[in-house]
Design a protein around this motif. Structure first.
Motif: not given
Length: 326
Positions: A19-21, A39-42, A68-69
């Motif tokens: 996780p990034y968060e 994954g991809n935050a955007a 990535a998506v």
């Protein structure tokens, strides 16, 4: 049209991702929910809705989605996983969980998301989508469960599944005195909510072992061992499940989720169902498919209930790939 999957080669999960968060969201004076994003935050938001109820999430759950998506969002429902307090039944209903999903969506600034759920996760995903269809881009459902009385009796009351797993059924049913076996779930609920901790733990282990033993086409001894040895997890799983089941899932009518499917027939959807699912037999997914012919429907020919069985896993990965650019 139903598509029965029979193939010799199966897909692997996406690679593990961290996780990034991570965070905790207080939703009531009692309950605080764990959530995470990876994954991809955007990327395209996707919500993973875990089973049980009470099962909680695990790192493998992230791996059904292309990191990535997808912006991959997991959360532990009230009383489950890392959410606190563990195994708490107060203020814990289906409608509380639907409200929690909306609270989390707003907290994370998500306009619409793909919603992915299996077993009880399919129940909650359907309930959420039928309550908030404008917030759902697509649905991926596996091992469909709608809490009709027939489904519950088949598995927990000795009305079918016991004849397929009589050895494990004996361990489950022998915990309940003969005089109480006319309403097995109610009998378990009394013990799962007992003032005596050892009674609660023993009931939770018996309940959870029965379900873990029957959740795969071939018995997964690792899952059975978890139910037998992890007292906290077993109580989260068994107490919350039984609480929901003796209350009919807190749904407004026994057939609510199938009756209300017209509210979501415009939403792209994929349903994946194991032919030999003992926990959530295929009849429920079939009834949903007949009322929702627009949804893609796959029967995995060599699978039971678990999402990680090869044919089911492959179809779920195909489904998330299909919706990743919505």
């Amino acid at each position: 049209m139903a598509q029965q999957t029979e193939q010799s080669e199966h897909r692997s999960l996406y690679p593990p991702t961290e996780p990034y968060e991570t965070g905790f969201l207080k939703v009531t004076d009692i309950h605080t929910l764990y959530y995470e994003q990876s994954g991809n935050a955007a990327g395209n938001p996707v919500l993973f809705v875990h089973g049980g109820p009470g099962g909680g999430t695990s790192p493998k759950d992230r791996c059904f989605f292309d990191p990535a998506v997808y912006r991959i969002i997991l959360f532990d429902q009230r009383g489950s996983g890392k959410s606190t307090p563990a195994a708490e039944l107060k203020e814990n209903t289906t409608w509380n969980l639907v409200e929690d999903i909306e609270t989390l969506r707003k907290q994370l600034g998500v306009e619409k998301w793909v919603v992915f759920g299996g077993s009880w996760g399919s129940t909650l995903a359907l309930t959420y989508a039928e309550s908030h269809p404008s917030r759902v881009k697509a649905l991926v459902l596996r091992g469909v469960f709608t809490l009709r009385r027939r489904e519950l009796e088949w598995f927990y009351e000795g009305k079918g599944a016991d004849m397929l797993f009589p050895d494990y059924w004996e361990d489950y049913i022998n915990f309940i005195p003969v005089v109480e076996r006319g309403a097995v779930m109610d009998a378990y609920y009394r013990r799962l909510t007992s003032e005596d901790e050892q009674t609660r733990i023993e009931a939770a282990k018996r309940w959870s072992t029965w379900e873990m033993a029957t959740s795969h086409l071939y018995i997964n001894e690792e899952k059975v061992k978890k139910a037998e040895e992890e007292a906290v997890w077993a109580q989260q799983f068994a107490r919350i499940e039984c609480h929901y089941f003796v209350h009919g899932g807190f749904l407004k009518s026994p057939n609510q989720l199938i009756d209300d499917v017209d509210k979501i027939r415009h939403i792209p959807a994929t349903i994946v169902q194991g032919r030999y699912d003992i926990v959530c037999p295929m009849d429920t997914a079939w009834q949903l498919h007949k009322r929702w012919p627009e949804a893609e429907f796959h029967i995995t020919a060599d699978a039971g209930h678990n999402a990680q069985e090869p044919a089911t896993r492959s179809r779920l990965l195909d489904a998330t790939d299909k919706y990743k650019h919505l």
